[in-house]
Enzyme design. Structure first.
Site: not given
Ligand code: GAR
Length: 208
Positions: A96, A114
């Site tokens: 969010r 990111h």
């Molecule tokens: C991560 O790879 C992070 O870089 C990405 O969500 C994933 C969460 O993984 N974030 C985004 O895309 C933000 N825009 P996790 O829940 O296994 O840590």
């Protein structure tokens, strides 16, 4: 916020929407200068909440649908985070966008992870968008959060090669290997006061 409750250890609060593998990397880091003291999620079913529970770290859920607009949601997220008296907030897969009041609550104390080399491929689908674009290289960015999406001063970046035959899961898997190492390194530097924001530049090296 009772900052005086912090002794030597930095208090880190993690915001997460998903499986929480990056939260796990932080929970697993044996670092005496900080610890994860709370988790806040917008998703009641997030794996991150189960990981927090297993680690006996308290958590709160703040759902988007219970709030009238972004500002109201942001205030509720900040209030939940403030219950844990954080020194720093880490957005680790928090899907969010927080409104500007979050920066007023925690100025220069919120960082975001990111899965691309920003400013390329901001938004919710950084891995998918890099693949669809035909990028040969993508990667990981960790940056301070400002009032714009995926925009604040960059703390650390590492490149990940896009391989022939990669699908989103395969590429994201290699990106996450980097994330799990880089994020705890950045948090350690941050807590130790080794990162300084100078305009768009962050001084203080995080090793590759
Ligand atoms: C991560 O790879 C992070 O870089 C990405 O969500 C994933 C969460 O993984 N974030 C985004 O895309 C933000 N825009 P996790 O829940 O296994 O840590």
């Amino acid at each position: 916020m009772p900052r005086d409750t912090v002794d030597t250890a930095g208090r880190v609060v993690v915001l997460a929407s998903g499986s929480g593998s990056n939260l796990q990397a932080l929970l697993d880091t044996a670092e005496s200068s900080w610890s994860v003291v709370g988790v806040v999620s917008d998703q009641p079913e997030a794996g991150a909440l189960q990981r927090a529970s297993r680690a006996q770290v308290p958590s709160r859920v703040v759902e988007w649908r219970d709030h009238s607009d972004r500002n109201d949601f942001t205030e509720a997220i900040c209030a939940a985070a403030e219950e844990f008296a954080p020194d720093f907030i880490v957005l680790a897969g928090f899907m969010r966008v927080l409104g500007p009041s979050a920066m007023a609550h925690f100025p220069d104390r919120i960082i975001n992870l990111h899965p691309s080399l920003l400013p390329a491929f901001p938004g919710a689908h950084g891995v998918r968008d890099a693949l669809a674009y035909g990028a040969k290289v993508t990667g990981v960015t960790i940056h301070f959060v400002d009032e714009h999406l995926d925009h604040g001063p960059i703390i650390a970046q590492e490149a990940v090669e896009v391989l022939a035959g990669d699908d989103e899961a395969a590429l994201h898997g290699r990106i996450q290997e980097i994330e799990h190492r880089l994020l705890p390194e950045v948090v350690t530097k941050l807590v130790k006061g080794e990162l300084a924001i100078r305009g768009r530049t962050v001084k203080g090296r995080v090793s590759a």
